[in-house]
Scaffold this active site. Sequence first.
Site: not given
Length: 433
Positions: A15, A20, A43, A144, A307, A309, A340, A422
Amino acid sequence: MLKNVDVLIGLQWGDEGKGKIVDRLSGKYDIVARFQGGPNAGHTIYRNNNPVVLHQVPSSIFTPGVISVIGDGVVLNLRTLAEEFAVVIANGGSLENLKIGQGVNLILPSHCKLDELFESKLGEKKFGTTKKGIGPVHEDRAARRGVRINDLRSLDRFDTQIHTLSERHIKLLQTLDSDFSQSNVEDMRLRTQEYIADAFQMRNEILPMLINCSKFFFENRYKEILAEGAQGALLDVMHGEVPNVTSSHISPASACVGLGIPTSRIRNVIGLCKAYVTKVGSGVLPTKQNGNVGATLQERGHEYGATTGRKRDCGYLDLPALAYACRIVGPTELVMTKADVLFGSEIEAKVATAYIFKDGTRSTVYDPDQVHEIDTIEYHSFGKLPKLGDLNEFNKPKELEEYCQFISQQLSDYGVSVNMISFGPEKDQVIEI
Ligand code: IMP
């Protein structure tokens, strides 16, 4: 051999915002390929301000002209794949440039049931898996007896193999779970039959997508390739905090194995870390914050599993753990995401620099086998950090530079420093430094 493969890997517990960054970088590449993990991954990329969550399909799927590959190392649920195909189309994407490695192993409904059962048997000690069948399908691959997507070429063989494997799973479910009744058996058989029927329906769409991975990547040896990792290095099946890990390896070496390419093809390794840390599932998050700090990061960062929640645990950036991940992964570049969220919040910003263990010893080294012994953490404080706003080359608060410089200094032994930040969910909210 030409070095033309860059690998992008999460350096925490997953995560880190890989979707992005891959979405942003994919325009520079001819091919983007997933190499491990499966539907346990989530993703998130943004299309017209809306989040789109991809689980198995590479995050490049919306980038025109780029070939997206689901490599042999991935484990795939065909039902989830059908749903993802619909999501891609609904969001204006196309499947024209999607390829799937013939060696991909398939996740059956009975793998998911076994995952659920194994977890429930563990009680308090459960791993907190995504219940997507990841552990059981890797067991079958290693033993296998797994079903490969290539088996879909022959309807008879596919049908027989799935029935054989699913009957084996049913026997196991009956043996391990005394409550697994005859009606549960019939239900499982029905779900398996539906899975086969769905697979047959998708067959005409899927067969033309199948490739021999090693042949494909050899033929494309002069193209620019990005390998997209899933999960994060601290969840590696061998080097993470076993058993609270996933079932695949998360390293550039795993990209080679999962795509059928030699290590000599690897050029850059792009490592990703958040400005803080998060974790879902069981296991120790040494810098986890229970009070206002954790809640603030959780809320500002919308920290819910893409995936499952589930709420993610949140905490301060853990530099010893990041250094450990660098030791395994060897990043040549470092991207810090979600700046941010930390900057501009009311909380005091800190990063962990050392652990004090219950026996009083101190260490700056993360060791997954010792994390249960951590008593307290030493932090370096940055105080309250300013809001970032719209960053560009000429507009970067000095506090952001100081935060990144501190991280880079602490990682200097690994020869890597933060070179991209980012600062929002949109593709263009990134600056290079
Ligand atoms: P599994 O991969 O579903 O078997 O889950 C094993 C552990 O890895 C659990 O703690 C999961 O929460 C964690 N995990 C698996 N995939 C991801 C991911 O994509 N992001 C974050 N955690 C993950």
